[in-house]
Design an enzyme around this catalytic site. Structure first.
Site, PDB file in Angstrom:
ATOM      1  N   ASP A  26       0.922  -1.106   0.045  1.00  0.00           N
ATOM      2  CA  ASP A  26       0.065  -0.083   0.138  1.00  0.00           C
ATOM      3  C   ASP A  26       0.847   1.193   0.034  1.00  0.00           C
ATOM      4  O   ASP A  26       1.560   1.431   0.886  1.00  0.00           O
ATOM      5  CB  ASP A  26      -0.827  -0.059   1.182  1.00  0.00           C
ATOM      6  CG  ASP A  26      -1.755   1.065   1.444  1.00  0.00           C
ATOM      7  OD1 ASP A  26      -1.742   2.012   0.703  1.00  0.00           O
ATOM      8  OD2 ASP A  26      -2.581   1.028   2.215  1.00  0.00           O
ATOM      9  N   TYR A 242       0.831   0.124  15.019  1.00  0.00           N
ATOM     10  CA  TYR A 242      -0.062  -0.130  13.981  1.00  0.00           C
ATOM     11  C   TYR A 242       0.040   0.361  12.725  1.00  0.00           C
ATOM     12  O   TYR A 242       0.609   1.402  12.668  1.00  0.00           O
ATOM     13  CB  TYR A 242      -1.596   0.470  14.437  1.00  0.00           C
ATOM     14  CG  TYR A 242      -2.689   0.253  13.287  1.00  0.00           C
ATOM     15  CD1 TYR A 242      -3.382  -0.871  13.087  1.00  0.00           C
ATOM     16  CD2 TYR A 242      -3.098   1.237  12.284  1.00  0.00           C
ATOM     17  CE1 TYR A 242      -4.191  -1.331  11.912  1.00  0.00           C
ATOM     18  CE2 TYR A 242      -3.821   0.978  11.269  1.00  0.00           C
ATOM     19  CZ  TYR A 242      -4.544  -0.124  11.095  1.00  0.00           C
ATOM     20  OH  TYR A 242      -5.179  -0.372  10.053  1.00  0.00           O
ATOM     21  N   LYS A 245      -3.546  -3.257   7.854  1.00  0.00           N
ATOM     22  CA  LYS A 245      -3.700  -4.773   8.082  1.00  0.00           C
ATOM     23  C   LYS A 245      -2.725  -5.106   6.815  1.00  0.00           C
ATOM     24  O   LYS A 245      -2.287  -4.151   6.129  1.00  0.00           O
ATOM     25  CB  LYS A 245      -5.108  -5.155   7.691  1.00  0.00           C
ATOM     26  CG  LYS A 245      -5.852  -5.317   9.185  1.00  0.00           C
ATOM     27  CD  LYS A 245      -5.170  -6.746   9.613  1.00  0.00           C
ATOM     28  CE  LYS A 245      -5.826  -6.906  11.071  1.00  0.00           C
ATOM     29  NZ  LYS A 245      -5.174  -7.926  11.904  1.00  0.00           N
TER      30      LYS A 245
HETATM   31  C1  F6R Z   1      -7.959  -0.879   7.666  1.00  0.00           C
HETATM   32  C2  F6R Z   1      -7.463   0.543   7.397  1.00  0.00           C
HETATM   33  C3  F6R Z   1      -8.293   1.783   7.579  1.00  0.00           C
HETATM   34  C4  F6R Z   1      -7.914   2.751   8.527  1.00  0.00           C
HETATM   35  C5  F6R Z   1      -9.004   3.675   9.088  1.00  0.00           C
HETATM   36  C6  F6R Z   1      -8.471   4.912   9.796  1.00  0.00           C
HETATM   37  O1  F6R Z   1      -6.778  -1.627   7.222  1.00  0.00           O
HETATM   38  O2  F6R Z   1      -6.325   1.106   6.814  1.00  0.00           O
HETATM   39  O3  F6R Z   1      -9.800   1.164   8.266  1.00  0.00           O
HETATM   40  O4  F6R Z   1      -7.588   1.856   9.756  1.00  0.00           O
HETATM   41  O5  F6R Z   1      -9.387   4.343   7.760  1.00  0.00           O
HETATM   42  O6  F6R Z   1      -7.201   5.263   9.167  1.00  0.00           O
HETATM   43  P1  F6R Z   1      -6.314   6.395   9.828  1.00  0.00           P
HETATM   44  O7  F6R Z   1      -6.085   5.971  11.328  1.00  0.00           O
HETATM   45  O8  F6R Z   1      -5.207   6.587   8.917  1.00  0.00           O
HETATM   46  O9  F6R Z   1      -7.087   7.649  10.041  1.00  0.00           O
HETATM   47 MG    MG Z   2      -4.192   1.955   3.225  1.00  0.00          MG
HETATM   48 MG    MG Z   3      -5.010  -2.352   1.909  1.00  0.00          MG
END
Ligand code: F6R
Ligand code: MG
Ligand code: MG
Length: 376
Positions: A26, A242, A245
């Site tokens: 990603d 974190y 995923k």
């Molecule tokens: C799951 C994913 C999204 C982010 C969510 C919050 O793998 O990438 O669900 O966890 O959109 O993202 P942030 O913390 O970057 O605002």
């Molecule tokens: Mg992403």
């Molecule tokens: Mg992804």
């Protein structure tokens, strides 16, 4: 009754080896974490076309699953090749630079290391590879997931290679009747071991049923030929925090003594629950879709899986065929939407939300710290 399948079975001993490498990362989402920007894919295509011209690659296919850039490559350099991993890293670096310029979301999300050091494993990107001797005909399927973890393949891989209720070939095709060998990765202890089915099926299930701890890394025929290879890294174990995923990939060979295409795809007619979805912290159904429909939006999901089929021919990729672009998967998608509703209705409660130990975001330490003074 069908005799031992001779027409395509076994390897052509004289044929040269070819390596299939699927490397993904990603490098930036469009919009948010939902999809990929076409300019990033174009950039990757241009770079890989040049590598093909320079004879580093035999062939390639660039695609995306949600916010993940997927590089499917064939070459003659074997698994863990510095040249191929270095090429993928360079594509991700340039993709990240472009993503930063467009201010795409989470630009460079999976680029955990500052500089390439010989192999992308452990540096953020996901890798599934296999070196094969092409059979007379070599059908493969590359599965790509978004908003889920590598354990997502445990259930379908078990069904494909060990469950006769899914794969009738295990019972009625003499060339599959001996079963298969499973290479398991204990991801928390970083140890690998082999288990054989059908003999050790119960031992296998007690482990892989816990898909956050034990992951099927590869599957072999009893004669030792590679049949499937998955990406098994866990980003948060690498980064210690974190980082999204892992959105895994998987290569499966089919037919002629291996599961048929239909037996490989059949497990996905049941949208089983996987970890991932919103903030990598929920259980949700794995929805099989065409590539075009793999843009998870509802609560950043539900998790997606796409399947690209190829005939590998003298090291070239004839394809892709978008295997889930088929009305016979409409019901699985409908069921996945129903399950998504049911799971979502739990809101922040388990078992929709993951247990505390598995959540990828948590406020628990802060909440407990704040409450310490009040605790009796
Ligand atoms: C799951 C994913 C999204 C982010 C969510 C919050 O793998 O990438 O669900 O966890 O959109 O993202 P942030 O913390 O970057 O605002
Ligand atoms: Mg992403
Ligand atoms: Mg992804």
């Amino acid at each position: 009754m069908k005799e031992m399948s001779k027409k395509n079975s076994g390897s052509e001993k004289s044929a040269p080896k070819v390596t299939i490498s699927v490397i993904k990362a990603d490098v930036g989402g469009y919009v948010g974490h939902s999809s990929s920007h076409p300019d990033i894919l174009k950039k990757a295509e241009t770079m890989l076309a040049k590598a093909k011209q320079n004879k580093i690659l035999n062939d390639f296919c660039v695609t995306s699953c949600g916010d993940d850039l997927e590089l499917i490559m064939t070459h003659k350099k074997g698994c863990d090749s510095r040249d191929i991993h270095g090429l993928a890293w360079k594509v991700f670096e340039e993709g990240t630079a472009l993503a930063k310029k467009m201010k795409l979301y989470g630009a460079g999300q999976d680029m955990l290391a500052d500089a390439f050091s010989g192999n992308v494993k452990g540096m953020g990107p996901g890798v599934a590879e296999m070196e094969i001797v092409e059979r007379k005909s070599e059908p493969i399927i590359v599965f790509m997931g978004d908003k889920c973890a590598p354990g997502a393949w445990n259930f379908p891989l078990f069904k494909m290679f060990a469950d006769p209720f899914n794969t009738i070939g295990l019972i009625i095709d003499p060339s599959m009747h001996d079963g298969f060998k499973f290479e398991i990765h204990d991801i928390k202890k970083d140890k690998n071991f082999m288990l054989s089915t059908p003999e050790e099926m119960y031992d296998l299930l007690v482990l892989i049923g816990s898909a956050e701890n034990y992951i099927i890394k590869a599957i072999y025929t009893k004669k030792g030929e590679i049949a499937a290879s998955s990406s098994t890294q866990k980003l948060y174990l690498i980064a210690g925090r974190y980082v999204g995923k892992d959105d895994p990939v998987l290569i499966v060979r089919g037919q002629s003594g291996l599961p048929a295409m239909g037996e490989i795809l059949e497990p996905f007619s049941f949208p089983h629950l996987v970890t991932g979805w919103m903030r990598g912290s929920h259980y949700g159904p794995l929805m099989p879709t065409s590539q075009k429909e793999a843009n998870p939006t509802r609560f950043d999901g539900p998790p997606r899986v796409i399947a690209f089929g190829f005939q590998v021919s003298n090291g070239m990729l004839v394809g892709p065929r978008d295997m889930f672009d088929d009305p016979s998967y409409d019901y699985a998608r409908k069921q996945a939407n129903k399950i998504a509703n049911f799971m979502r209705a739990h809101g922040p409660f388990e078992p929709h939300r993951l247990p505390l130990t598995e959540m990828e975001y948590t406020t628990l330490p802060e909440v407990l710290k704040k409450l310490q003074l009040r605790m009796k």
